[in-house]
Design an enzyme around this catalytic site. Structure first.
Site, short mmCIF file in Angstrom:
data_model
loop_
_atom_site.label_atom_id
_atom_site.label_comp_id
_atom_site.label_asym_id
_atom_site.label_seq_id
_atom_site.Cartn_x
_atom_site.Cartn_y
_atom_site.Cartn_z
CB SER A 19 33.41 49.32 42.59
OG SER A 19 33.36 48.12 41.86
CE LYS A 27 29.48 47.63 41.15
NZ LYS A 27 30.43 48.68 41.57
#
Length: 264
Positions: free
Chosen positions: A43, A106
Site C-alpha cells: 500500500s 500510511k
C-alpha cells in the site's frame, strides 16, 4: 571442592544477572525508543515495498496505551503522555480503529480541522490543491507499471506517490481518484497510501485515525527481501531449502534507506 562450587555458582549468578540486564535494556528500547516492523503489503509502494523491515521511533509522538509494545492490549491509561504533534507527510505506524489487532503504515495528509478531497488524483487541502508533478514511471517487481508523481504538501514536505498506468487508455479505480469531501475531526487524522490505487486508507474503509492509536514514526528501512523465509505452515526441511533463495532475494540497495529521502 566447596570453594569450586561456590565460584561456579557465583559465575552462573553473574551471567544470569548480565543476561537479565541485557534483556531489560532491549525491552526498554523496544517499548520506549525504537521498534522494528515488517511490512507485508504494497500500500506504500514504492516508498515502502512488501517485506521491507523498518524501524520506527516510539518517542516521536509521545506514548499511548497502543504504542507500548507488549502492553498495548492492557488498558493502562487513555490519551497520550509527552505528546508531540505529528506533521503532514509523516509516515506513521498505527492501529486502525476498525481492527485493533493489526498495524497499518500510511502517510499522514490531513490534520484535525482540515477539509480534504481528491479530484482527478490531486489532493485538495482546505480547498487548495497541492503541488503534483509527473516525474516518470516505476515498474514493480511484479511487472506492473506505475506513473510516478512528486507531491509537495503545504508544509513543504515532498515525497513520491504512484498510480497504476492506464491500460489501453483505461484509467483504473476512479473511486480512489475522485472522492467526496472529508472533514477531519478534532483529535483525528487523515491518511493515504503512496500506492494510490491499492491502499486501504482514509478514503475508503479506514476512515479517520485517532491520535491515541499512533504507535510511532517510521524512519528508515534496515533490511529488505523480495520473498519471506519464515512460514509457520511449512516444515523445517522446506525452511532450509528456502534459505538460499531468501538470501539471494535481499534488496541490498534498500538497506538503511531513509524513508524521507526524495533524491531518488
Amino acid at each position: 571442592m566447596n570453594r569450586d562450587n561456590t565460584k561456579t555458582n557465583k559465575t552462573v549468578k553473574q551471567e544470569f544477572a548480565s543476561f537479565t540486564f541485557v534483556i531489560c535494556i532491549a525491552l526498554v528500547i523496544r517499548i520506549l525508543i525504537m521498534e522494528p516492523f515488517t511490512v507485508p503489503t504494497g500500500s506504500m509502494k514504492a516508498t515502502i515495498l512488501e517485506n521491507d523491515y523498518i524501524f520506527s521511533t516510539k518517542y516521536s509522538y509521545g506514548y499511548s496505551n497502543y504504542s507500548l509494545s507488549f502492553f498495548d492490549f492492557i488498558p493502562l491509561f487513555k490519551g497520550r503522555v509527552f505528546a508531540r504533534e505529528p506533521e503532514r507527510g509523516d509516515i506513521v505506524v498505527f492501529r486502525p480503529p476498525n481492527d485493533m489487532s493489526v498495524r497499518y503504515i500510511k502517510r499522514l495528509i490531513g490534520l484535525p480541522g482540515d477539509k480534504i478531497q481528491l479530484i482527478d488524483d490531486v489532493i485538495y487541502i482546505n480547498d487548495k490543491k497541492i503541488e503534483r508533478t509527473e516525474v516518470g514511471t516505476y515498474i514493480g517487481e511484479d511487472g506492473i507499471k506505475y506513473l510516478k508523481f512528486k507531491e509537495t504538501l503545504p508544509n513543504g514536505r515532498t515525497y513520491f506517490s504512484y498510480k497504476l498506468a492506464p491500460i489501453f487508455g483505461i484509467i483504473s479505480n476512479d473511486r480512489y481518484s475522485n472522492t467526496g469531501v472529508f472533514y477531519v475531526p478534532e483529535g483525528q487524522y487523515f491518511f493515504l497510501g503512496d500506492n494510490r490505487d491499492r491502499s486501504n486508507d482514509s478514503r475508503v474503509n479506514l476512515g479517520f485515525v485517532p491520535f491515541e492509536n499512533f504507535i510511532g514514526k517510521a524512519q528508515f528501512i534496515w533490511f529488505s527481501t523480495k520473498i519471506t523465509w519464515w512460514d509457520n505452515d511449512i516444515g523445517i526441511i522446506n525452511l532450509i531449502l528456502k534459505l538460499k533463495p531468501w538470501i539471494e532475494s535481499v534488496r541490498l540497495s534498500r538497506i538503511f534507506k531513509n524513508l524521507y529521502n526524495v533524491d531518488e
